[in-house]
Design a protein around this motif. Structure first.
Motif, PDB file in Angstrom:
ATOM      1  N   ASP A  16       0.971  -1.203   0.024  1.00 41.11           N
ATOM      2  CA  ASP A  16       0.066   0.171  -0.119  1.00 41.11           C
ATOM      3  C   ASP A  16       0.964   1.256   0.098  1.00 41.11           C
ATOM      4  OD1 ASP A  16      -1.266  -2.196   1.612  1.00 41.11           O
ATOM      5  OD2 ASP A  16      -3.009  -0.921   1.223  1.00 41.11           O
ATOM      6  N   HIS A  82       3.388  -7.987   6.511  1.00 42.48           N
ATOM      7  CA  HIS A  82       3.893  -6.704   6.590  1.00 42.48           C
ATOM      8  C   HIS A  82       4.648  -6.282   7.925  1.00 42.48           C
ATOM      9  CE1 HIS A  82       1.450  -5.953   3.018  1.00 42.48           C
ATOM     10  NE2 HIS A  82       0.753  -6.897   3.646  1.00 42.48           N
ATOM     11  N   ILE A 125      -7.621  -0.508  -2.103  1.00 42.96           N
ATOM     12  CA  ILE A 125      -6.334  -1.227  -2.200  1.00 42.96           C
ATOM     13  C   ILE A 125      -6.432  -2.153  -0.735  1.00 42.96           C
ATOM     14  CG2 ILE A 125      -4.932  -0.275  -3.822  1.00 42.96           C
ATOM     15  CD1 ILE A 125      -3.888   1.239  -1.611  1.00 42.96           C
ATOM     16  N   GLU A 165      -8.389 -14.224  -2.337  1.00 43.28           N
ATOM     17  CA  GLU A 165      -7.372 -13.220  -2.280  1.00 43.28           C
ATOM     18  C   GLU A 165      -7.721 -12.596  -1.079  1.00 43.28           C
ATOM     19  OE1 GLU A 165      -8.426  -9.778  -2.616  1.00 43.28           O
ATOM     20  OE2 GLU A 165      -6.293  -9.217  -1.945  1.00 43.28           O
ATOM     21  N   LEU A 190      -5.299 -11.039  -8.300  1.00 55.50           N
ATOM     22  CA  LEU A 190      -4.085 -11.706  -8.211  1.00 55.50           C
ATOM     23  C   LEU A 190      -3.402 -12.148  -9.538  1.00 55.50           C
ATOM     24  CD1 LEU A 190      -4.449 -14.124  -5.167  1.00 55.50           C
ATOM     25  CD2 LEU A 190      -3.560 -11.689  -5.249  1.00 55.50           C
ATOM     26  N   TYR A 235       1.270  -5.888  -5.365  1.00 58.29           N
ATOM     27  CA  TYR A 235      -0.216  -5.987  -5.617  1.00 58.29           C
ATOM     28  C   TYR A 235      -0.941  -4.663  -5.787  1.00 58.29           C
ATOM     29  CZ  TYR A 235       0.460 -10.584  -3.253  1.00 58.29           C
ATOM     30  OH  TYR A 235       0.886 -11.937  -3.181  1.00 58.29           O
TER      31      TYR A 235
HETATM   32  O1  RIB Z   1      -3.968  -9.491  -1.793  1.00 56.89           O
HETATM   33  C1  RIB Z   1      -2.880  -8.499  -1.675  1.00 56.89           C
HETATM   34  C2  RIB Z   1      -3.740  -7.529  -0.820  1.00 56.89           C
HETATM   35  O2  RIB Z   1      -3.883  -7.830   0.401  1.00 56.89           O
HETATM   36  C3  RIB Z   1      -2.919  -5.933  -0.941  1.00 56.89           C
HETATM   37  O3  RIB Z   1      -3.899  -4.999  -0.762  1.00 56.89           O
HETATM   38  C4  RIB Z   1      -1.986  -6.243   0.384  1.00 56.89           C
HETATM   39  O4  RIB Z   1      -1.849  -4.900   0.998  1.00 56.89           O
HETATM   40  C5  RIB Z   1      -3.001  -6.820   1.389  1.00 56.89           C
HETATM   41  O5  RIB Z   1      -3.927  -5.555   1.991  1.00 56.89           O
END
Ligand code: RIB
Ligand code: CA
Length: 306
Positions: A16, A82, A125, A165, A190, A235
């Motif tokens: 992000d 993260h 996002i 996802e 994805l 992503y």
């Molecule tokens: O699948 C990827 C998504 O999930 C992205 O937005 C990443 O930041 C997580 O939030």
């Protein structure tokens, strides 16, 4: 240049952070509002991270906090990907709390959308909890939304579950509300996100791109969405790339629905590319991306973030 007004709904989150940076410095975009939602890490952490990024980039965009958990599903974060804080790896400045609105994200989105003389693009996002709440509480906003450009879903496999996802799988019910809303949708899932990679040679070049490159490189070292060696998955930058460089993508209009009850498939996006269901298309699905051109675009876009 006629800038496109956007609202970014986000859960920073290392990928992000890069997507937000590119959007903030893109002359084609006017980021009117950033809203946060629990996802990669808690609402408190993602909100603090958004405010840290704005202080780091010295950008004054209002931020509004949204949902602290999904509509119905149990909240499970992605701190394994993260880090605990959501943006581990780099010592950011303190968050710019002066940018944090008292308003809830849903109310802030409604205000910004309804006040705008031109239709707003929602760039999502993260999980779609805030957007589902917005449509439930204020359906009138739909008439002044140009489209939703989302990072989410998959026409193939998952990354949260076998078929789900993370953004859709975190709040499947919210995603279903959005896909059934009638608002134009672009789905960058994805199928493109797994190919939107920062490769080792890119990381080396980015590392030397000044303050922003140094920050990105330190975040990349902690990011577990891939690896330096195999490629780091950007992503969320796919949603921004669609707005700024749509020619990177192969897009197919089709019908998408979210599976809510499957014992093995709950949270997956059923992308009916062969029209088995004979339903009216409700999304433009990005089914492929030129990975090489994405790498060039990403490096050039990041170089502007100074
Ligand atoms: O699948 C990827 C998504 O999930 C992205 O937005 C990443 O930041 C997580 O939030
Ligand atoms: Ca995200």
């Amino acid at each position: 240049m006629n800038q496109r007004p956007v609202i970014i709904d986000t859960d920073p989150g290392i990928d992000d952070a890069l997507a937000i940076a590119i959007a903030l410095f893109a002359e084609e975009l006017d980021v009117r509002l950033i809203t946060t939602v629990a996802g990669n890490v808690s609402l408190e952490n993602v909100t603090g991270n958004a405010l840290r990024l704005l202080r780091f980039f010295e950008k004054e965009v209002p931020v509004a906090k949204g949902a602290a958990q999904p509509l119905i599903a149990e909240f499970v974060d992605a701190s394994n990907v993260h880090g605990k804080t959501g943006m581990e790896g780099y010592d950011f400045p303190e968050p710019d709390m002066s940018l944090l609105l008292e308003e809830h994200a849903v109310n802030a989105m409604r205000r910004v959308i309804m006040e705008s003389p031109e239709p707003i693009t929602l760039v999502t996002i993260a999980a779609l909890t805030n957007i589902a709440l917005l449509f439930a509480m204020y359906p009138e906003v739909k008439r002044n939304i140009r489209e939703i450009v989302m990072m989410g879903g998959s026409a193939s496999r998952g990354n949260k579950g076998v078929m789900s996802e993370f953004n859709v799988g975190t709040d499947p019910e919210a995603a279903q509300v959005v896909f059934q809303s009638g608002v134009p949708i672009v789905m960058a899932g994805l199928d493109v996100g797994l190919k939107a990679l920062v490769l080792p040679e890119d990381s080396e070049e980015i590392k030397n791109m000044g303050k922003t490159g140094d920050m990105a490189w330190h975040l990349f070292r902690r990011y577990r969405g891939g690896s330096f060696q195999t490629g780091l998955k950007m992503y969320d930058s796919c949603a921004i790339a669609y707005l700024l460089c749509p020619e990177l993508f192969t897009v197919e209009e089709t019908y998408v629905e979210v599976e809510l009850r499957g014992s093995l498939t709950a949270g997956c996006t059923v992308v009916d590319l062969k029209n088995y269901l004979h339903k009216t298309p409700n999304a433009k699905v990005c089914t492929d991306i030129d990975g090489e051109k994405f790498r060039v675009w990403f490096r050039q876009a990041l170089a502007k973030c100074i």
